[in-house]
Scaffold this active site. Sequence first.
Site: not given
Length: 357
Positions: A54, A176, A180
């Site tokens: 991860d 989302y 970003k």
Amino acid sequence: MRLLVTGGAGFIGAAVVHAAAARGWSVRVLDSLRADVHAADAAAPEGVEFVAGDVRDAATVRRALDGVDAVAHQAAKVGLGVDMSDAPDYVASNDLGTAVLLAEMAGAGIPRLVLASSMVVYGEGAYTGADGPSRPVARRIADLDAGRFEPLGADGEPLEPALLDESATLDPRNVYAATKLAQEHLTRAWARGAAGSAALLRYHNVYGPGMPQNTPYAGVASLFRSAIERGEAPRVFEDGRQRRDFVHVRDIASANVAALEWTAHAPRGEARAFNVGSGEVHTIGEVAAALSRHARGAEPVVTGGYRLGDVRHITASSARLRGELGWLPAVSFDEGMREFATAPLRAAAGAPAGSAR
């Protein structure tokens, strides 16, 4: 060059791996193969070194960075999600993961980075109205319920969509998109603080062979393609006239290669944004129609439904990328849609081994 591609087992990441390897670079992949993104039989691209883990785990990232010259950071949770319950995972996967990566890059003295950003950081696209350029506020639920989808100007008339460039105001309108933009801010802080050079690639709507099958997080082209494969009609939200720029995954990969080469001579301390699009504006309805036509599937159905957080029109100029990096897209809309209409898709997330078609 020795390159680390985070998320290199994913749809876009794998394309970047192949493009970089074709360039003659030594490539290493870091990917968690998490079940909500990959099918059960997912694996790294062949012929490259693979680190399973991860991006949020510092020890794993440190091991993956050993000996590399540059990083293409593609690892992220994508799409709008299902509801606000997805928010913690988006923030952890995208922002915490990026922060861990950047901290380890700074510690290792690795100065070159390409970040997979997105056109969603802009929110609504550029428009013009009676009073000139305009960036409208988020659309009202009452208007959407009534089928009034076009953003309105101060005079109450629909605005005319236009292209935007990298200097446009950033206005993320869903979780989302917010993550970003946070990734971009973190990258800028790293570039300044660690004397790094970074390219922030704001991808437009990416599609192509190997795209994941139908999931709540898939792109619209994949949703249409999956419906056609099931023998169903693609279902198009709103009135199908939403404007987008659909860019082929091979062109996204070549843009990453160009950006990585740019970081070798870019000023230290700079993180520069680049829009990555095909330069061809098409509507969502045109995409559904093209896929149905090339796959000989059912005609699309325009539903009039909508998703909160979706923007109406978002198309941007890629002139900076073309001019400064010498990049040009190679796949036209019709060529790409013809290929994608019958190309194999990846199995849906969590699907059993052998289920991809």
